[in-house]
Design a protein around this motif. Structure first.
Motif, PDB file in Angstrom:
ATOM      1  N   SER A 185       1.292  -1.091   0.258  1.00 36.27           N
ATOM      2  CA  SER A 185      -0.143  -0.075   0.499  1.00 36.27           C
ATOM      3  C   SER A 185       0.906   0.994   0.121  1.00 36.27           C
ATOM      4  CB  SER A 185      -1.120  -0.030   1.325  1.00 36.27           C
ATOM      5  OG  SER A 185      -2.035   1.322   1.641  1.00 36.27           O
ATOM      6  N   ARG A 189       1.411   4.022  -3.015  1.00 35.73           N
ATOM      7  CA  ARG A 189       1.163   6.270  -2.723  1.00 35.73           C
ATOM      8  C   ARG A 189       2.291   6.521  -3.327  1.00 35.73           C
ATOM      9  NH1 ARG A 189      -0.617   3.787   2.659  1.00 35.73           N
ATOM     10  NH2 ARG A 189       1.576   5.437   3.742  1.00 35.73           N
ATOM     11  N   PHE A 227       5.809  11.852  -4.391  1.00 34.19           N
ATOM     12  CA  PHE A 227       4.370  12.027  -3.470  1.00 34.19           C
ATOM     13  C   PHE A 227       3.640  13.413  -3.684  1.00 34.19           C
ATOM     14  CE2 PHE A 227       2.066  12.504   0.478  1.00 34.19           C
ATOM     15  CZ  PHE A 227       1.386  11.421   0.593  1.00 34.19           C
TER      16      PHE A 227
END
Length: 232
Positions: A185, A189, A227
């Protein structure tokens, strides 16, 4: 050969940075606190140091330092309404007050250095709002402000910069990556589809500490797999 002082050199990013600097032929003076005593290798020497002490004894350092990296950190993630004031204070003391005391104590040696540089560490969560990150965002936001203030105060003699990573695979983040579902996960991201490794951050820190970054100061450099800026 340059003399570097790495605070928190026994684990995670600090450990990786110490190795990278030493492998480049530099002398590294690293510190440890709660981790086991590291084995000295090559150009790295380790010394015990608790940045939370009222007084800091830095007599083990040479009279000339060419760079300092302050690597101690903590990750306290919890809902805002459950945060205790003692947790905020403890985090701030480690991440901000510890850095201030350390830099004040080491400044005479840093002034003697050749194109000296300081590297501090923030987090992607300061400029990208993330849930449950209030504690770390408060302290690391202060670190970013401290970076710019010191860069202004000590220019042109001493450069001061900051690195803001995203989630990196270090012992500090182990609870966030302790099974394959969490790790996958976290990877997904990030636009580059993986979390960071300590060397990703260490190589940028090495550059900022070196004379190759001689025209860079007062910056917060995001090393976060895209990110903070890239949305797919």
């Amino acid at each position: 050969m340059r003399n570097y002082f790495v605070v928190g050199a026994s684990s995670g990013i600090g450990k990786a940075l110490s190795i990278v600097l030493a492998d480049s032929g530099n002398s590294v003076y690293g510190t440890y606190n709660k981790t086991p005593v590291p084995q000295e290798t090559g150009n790295i020497k380790y010394y015990p140091l608790d940045v939370m002490d009222d007084t800091l004894n830095l007599e083990f350092l040479p009279e000339k330092l060419d760079g300092i990296a302050y690597c101690p950190g903590a990750i306290t993630l919890k809902p805002f309404e459950r945060i205790k004031s003692t947790e905020l204070i403890s985090d701030f003391q480690l991440q901000v007050i510890g850095a201030v005391k350390l830099l004040q104590a080491a400044m005479p040696r840093l002034r003697n250095g050749n194109n000296p540089s300081v590297v501090l560490f923030s987090t992607v969560a300061v400029q990208t709002g993330l849930p449950y990150h209030a504690v770390v965002s408060v302290s690391k936001g202060a670190v970013e402000g401290l970076t710019r203030a010191l860069a202004a105060e000590y220019a042109p003699k001493i450069r001061v910069n900051c690195i803001a990573p995203s989630l990196t695979d270090t012992p500090l983040a182990s609870s966030l990556l302790n099974n394959e579902q969490k790790r996958d996960s976290a990877n997904q991201r990030h636009p580059l589809k993986r979390i960071g490794i300590p060397e990703d951050i260490a190589y940028i820190a090495e550059f900022l500490l070196s004379e190759k970054s001689g025209w860079i100061t007062g910056q917060v450099i995001h090393v976060d797999g895209g990110f903070s800026t890239v949305k797919l």
